[in-house]
Write an enzyme that holds these catalytic residues in place. Structure first.
Site, PDB file in Angstrom:
ATOM      1  N   GLY A  86      36.366  79.946  56.415  1.00  0.00           N
ATOM      2  CA  GLY A  86      36.873  79.890  54.846  1.00  0.00           C
ATOM      3  C   GLY A  86      38.395  80.584  55.099  1.00  0.00           C
ATOM      4  O   GLY A  86      38.631  81.426  55.870  1.00  0.00           O
ATOM      5  N   LEU A 138      39.909  86.161  59.174  1.00  0.00           N
ATOM      6  CA  LEU A 138      41.215  85.465  59.919  1.00  0.00           C
ATOM      7  C   LEU A 138      42.483  86.588  59.825  1.00  0.00           C
ATOM      8  O   LEU A 138      43.238  86.817  60.588  1.00  0.00           O
ATOM      9  CB  LEU A 138      41.485  84.148  59.511  1.00  0.00           C
ATOM     10  CG  LEU A 138      40.430  83.063  59.761  1.00  0.00           C
ATOM     11  CD1 LEU A 138      41.048  81.867  59.100  1.00  0.00           C
ATOM     12  CD2 LEU A 138      40.270  83.083  61.300  1.00  0.00           C
ATOM     13  N   HIS A 144      32.959  86.576  50.243  1.00  0.00           N
ATOM     14  CA  HIS A 144      34.096  86.991  50.794  1.00  0.00           C
ATOM     15  C   HIS A 144      35.314  86.462  50.344  1.00  0.00           C
ATOM     16  O   HIS A 144      36.389  87.022  50.179  1.00  0.00           O
ATOM     17  CB  HIS A 144      33.979  86.750  52.556  1.00  0.00           C
ATOM     18  CG  HIS A 144      35.149  86.916  53.440  1.00  0.00           C
ATOM     19  ND1 HIS A 144      34.773  87.827  54.429  1.00  0.00           N
ATOM     20  CD2 HIS A 144      36.358  86.277  53.454  1.00  0.00           C
ATOM     21  CE1 HIS A 144      36.093  87.980  55.127  1.00  0.00           C
ATOM     22  NE2 HIS A 144      37.137  87.064  54.641  1.00  0.00           N
ATOM     23  N   GLU A 145      35.501  85.014  50.042  1.00  0.00           N
ATOM     24  CA  GLU A 145      36.422  84.445  49.810  1.00  0.00           C
ATOM     25  C   GLU A 145      37.006  84.769  48.495  1.00  0.00           C
ATOM     26  O   GLU A 145      38.209  84.852  48.083  1.00  0.00           O
ATOM     27  CB  GLU A 145      36.478  82.894  49.844  1.00  0.00           C
ATOM     28  CG  GLU A 145      36.220  82.187  51.392  1.00  0.00           C
ATOM     29  CD  GLU A 145      37.000  82.861  52.482  1.00  0.00           C
ATOM     30  OE1 GLU A 145      38.018  83.099  52.111  1.00  0.00           O
ATOM     31  OE2 GLU A 145      36.459  83.212  53.396  1.00  0.00           O
TER      32      GLU A 145
HETATM   33 NI    NI Z   1      38.718  86.690  54.941  1.00  0.00          NI
END
Ligand code: NI
Length: 192
Positions: free
Chosen positions: A46, A90, A131-132
């Site tokens: 994602g 990330l 999360h996104e």
């Molecule tokens: Ni993230």
């Protein structure tokens, strides 16, 4: 297509609430393609707008339950049942932790042509949606951690930031010292 630069924790863009997208043009469709390519390039499942420096309400996903896609201006709903599981990001390199999430989630938004789009799922897919969507509200998964998990991850992030600052300071000092004494001077390591 272009690989975009991924912003990491400490960058204010990750802590800013994103704006809705109102223009659905070729630039937006290029952005979706670039975000997907960037996400796959680093092995992510994602990627949200702020992570590539854009405070716009958009995220992409892929390699997750065999699904791939994107959504724009998503509104999140979650169920009542919690789920257990690990998570990373990330933008928080090297850190993973059990992260409390709900077992079911749905986002309602539009696609890159402005057409209505609904994404719904359980487990990992639901975790990704939460999360996104968090990213678009300036939140990171580390904000969701509790107890020892939270302490451990925050400590690691502080240590990484300290190392980065120390390295930068050393590089600046080395540059100043070599400037003052001439390149190749044996005083180059002075002050370390
Ligand atoms: Ni993230």
């Amino acid at each position: 297509m272009t690989i975009l630069t991924i912003r990491t924790v400490g960058d204010p863009v990750l802590r800013t609430v994103s704006e809705p997208i109102t223009v659905f043009d070729d630039d937006l469709r290029r952005l979706v393609a670039d975000m997907l390519e960037t996400m796959y390039d680093v092995g992510g499942v994602g990627l949200a707008g702020p992570q590539v420096g854009l405070n716009k309400q958009i995220f992409t996903f892929g390699n997750i339950d065999g699904r791939e896609g994107h959504i724009i201006n998503p509104v999140l709903e979650v169920g009542d049942e919690p789920q257990e599981g690990g998570e990373g990001c990330l933008s928080v390199p090297g850190q993973k932790s059990d992260t409390p999430r709900m077992a079911w989630a749905r986002v309602t938004g539009v696609d890159m042509y402005g057409q209505p789009l609904v994404l719904e799922g359980e487990g990992l897919f639901a975790r990704m949606l939460q999360h996104e969507t968090d990213h678009l509200h300036g939140k990171l998964f580390i904000d969701r951690l509790v107890g020892e998990d939270r302490k451990r991850v925050m400590r690691a992030i502080r240590a990484a930031e300290f190392d980065a600052t120390a390295q930068k300071t050393q590089a600046e000092r080395a540059a100043r010292v070599s400037g003052a004494f001439g390149a190749g001077s044996s005083f180059g390591s002075f002050g370390k």
